[in-house]
Design an enzyme around this catalytic site. Structure first.
Site, short mmCIF file in Angstrom:
data_model
loop_
_atom_site.label_atom_id
_atom_site.label_comp_id
_atom_site.label_asym_id
_atom_site.label_seq_id
_atom_site.Cartn_x
_atom_site.Cartn_y
_atom_site.Cartn_z
N HIS A 55 -4.55 -2.90 -0.62
CA HIS A 55 -5.12 -4.18 -1.08
C HIS A 55 -6.00 -4.73 0.04
O HIS A 55 -6.03 -5.92 0.29
CB HIS A 55 -4.01 -5.17 -1.42
N HIS A 102 -3.43 3.93 -2.07
CA HIS A 102 -3.72 2.62 -2.67
C HIS A 102 -3.46 1.55 -1.61
O HIS A 102 -2.43 1.58 -0.93
CB HIS A 102 -2.82 2.36 -3.88
N GLY A 132 0.83 -1.19 0.00
CA GLY A 132 0.00 0.00 0.00
C GLY A 132 0.87 1.24 0.00
O GLY A 132 2.04 1.20 0.38
N ASN A 133 0.29 2.35 -0.44
CA ASN A 133 1.06 3.59 -0.49
C ASN A 133 0.17 4.81 -0.38
O ASN A 133 -1.03 4.74 -0.68
CB ASN A 133 1.90 3.64 -1.78
N ASP A 192 -23.03 8.80 3.44
CA ASP A 192 -22.24 9.90 4.02
C ASP A 192 -20.93 10.13 3.26
O ASP A 192 -20.63 11.22 2.79
CB ASP A 192 -21.87 9.58 5.48
N TYR A 224 -21.53 17.69 9.28
CA TYR A 224 -20.98 16.74 10.27
C TYR A 224 -19.67 17.25 10.88
O TYR A 224 -18.89 17.97 10.24
CB TYR A 224 -20.71 15.40 9.58
N SER A 245 7.42 4.61 -5.18
CA SER A 245 6.43 3.54 -5.24
C SER A 245 6.18 3.08 -6.68
O SER A 245 6.21 3.88 -7.62
CB SER A 245 5.10 4.04 -4.65
N SER A 246 5.87 1.79 -6.83
CA SER A 246 5.56 1.26 -8.16
C SER A 246 4.25 1.83 -8.70
O SER A 246 3.95 1.66 -9.87
CB SER A 246 5.49 -0.27 -8.12
N HIS A 267 -7.62 -5.91 -8.72
CA HIS A 267 -6.43 -5.30 -8.10
C HIS A 267 -6.75 -4.83 -6.69
O HIS A 267 -6.29 -5.45 -5.72
CB HIS A 267 -5.95 -4.14 -8.97
O1 LIG Z 1 -0.03 -3.62 -6.14
C1 LIG Z 1 1.16 -3.45 -6.10
C2 LIG Z 1 2.09 -4.37 -6.78
O2 LIG Z 1 1.34 -5.26 -7.59
C3 LIG Z 1 1.72 -2.28 -5.32
O3 LIG Z 1 0.68 -1.36 -5.20
C4 LIG Z 1 2.13 -2.65 -3.89
O4 LIG Z 1 2.95 -3.78 -3.89
C5 LIG Z 1 2.86 -1.47 -3.25
O5 LIG Z 1 4.02 -1.20 -4.02
P1 LIG Z 1 5.09 -0.09 -3.52
O6 LIG Z 1 5.80 -0.66 -2.30
O7 LIG Z 1 4.34 1.17 -3.18
O8 LIG Z 1 6.01 0.06 -4.71
#
Ligand SMILES: O=C(CO)[C@@H](O)[C@@H](O)COP(=O)(O)O
Length: 249
Positions: free
Chosen positions: A118, A116, A41-42, A141, A235, A95-96, A181
């Site tokens: 998962h 982002h 995540g990032n 909300d 709110y 980050s990727s 994703h």
């Molecule tokens: O989904 C993916 C890779 O498939 C990336 O968002 C996740 O691994 C985070 O990558 P980073 O460490 O931010 O480069």
């Protein structure tokens, strides 16, 4: 000749330093709310370069270095990029998902933060490419309706960012579930985007559990609109509430 942070005025360099502190601290919220495993995540936040703070294509943004665990992150380890995703300052690779964040900032000037993750339940809905239906007042909300699905897109170029923008441009939702994703969220700043990431996981879980025992009941659109307007404008510690308290004092 690539641009470096030294090429920017002191006010911008100071803003970058403050934003590094903010973005580094916000990454601790991802494990805190159980939104990630390992480094999956990032978080990023825009750094306006205009003296009046107005967003522009000349802006910078601060994002997590790729593959670094959250306990190792520091403000100094955060990476600074321009809105084309070019490295402006940092000792590590960004980050990727940098291209996706950059695309969002270029095409959505009102967006100041992108996240982002998962997170499990939101990603399970993304795997089915099924929008999360707006059956909870908390969804009305925060999301103003269903949580939409974005297209399948490979990581590494503008594909994901284009899918995020095309999906959210005409939606009130600050979250999109990218097919197969996971969730990407936006906000006026990084904290707002992290909040949306926490809320999308919470409602994805609740609706999933509800559907295991039956069909959740829909909320009429006019009620969704009313709930959204109240939450977005009244709110919390709104100016109106504060004024009332001062008058009563
Ligand atoms: O989904 C993916 C890779 O498939 C990336 O968002 C996740 O691994 C985070 O990558 P980073 O460490 O931010 O480069």
């Amino acid at each position: 000749m690539s641009t470096t942070l030294a090429d920017y005025p002191a006010e911008v360099r100071d803003a970058v330093a403050r934003t590094r502190e903010v973005v580094s601290a916000l990454h601790a919220e991802l494990p805190r709310w159980e939104l990630i495993v390992w480094t999956a995540g990032n978080v990023s936040q825009r750094v306006p370069v205009a003296p009046d703070g107005a967003p522009s294509d000349a802006d910078l943004f601060v994002i997590k270095p790729s593959g670094v665990t959250y306990d190792e992150l520091t403000p100094e380890s955060m990476v600074v990029c321009d809105l084309d995703g070019n490295l402006v300052d940092g000792t590590r690779s960004p980050s990727s998902d940098t291209a996706a964040h950059a695309y969002v900032y270029r095409h959505m000037p009102h967006v100041g933060g992108v996240v982002h993750t998962h997170s499990t339940y939101a990603t399970a809905w993304a795997a089915r490419a099924e929008p999360v239906p707006c059956v909870l007042t908390m969804m009305a909300d925060e999301f103003g309706g269903d949580i939409p699905i974005g297209p399948f897109a490979l990581i590494g170029d503008d594909s994901i960012g284009r899918g995020i923008v095309e999906t959210l441009r005409d939606s009130r939702s600050p979250a999109v579930l990218m097919r197969n994703h996971g969730p990407f969220t936006i906000g006026r700043d990084g904290k707002a985007a992290v909040k949306a990431a926490a809320m999308v996981e919470e409602v994805a879980r609740t609706v999933h559990i509800s559907r295991q025992l039956g069909e959740p009941l829909p909320i009429p659109q006019e009620q969704i609109d009313s709930l959204y307007a109240r939450y977005q404008n009244v709110y919390g510690q709104s100016a109106a509430a504060t004024t009332t308290k001062e008058q009563d004092a």
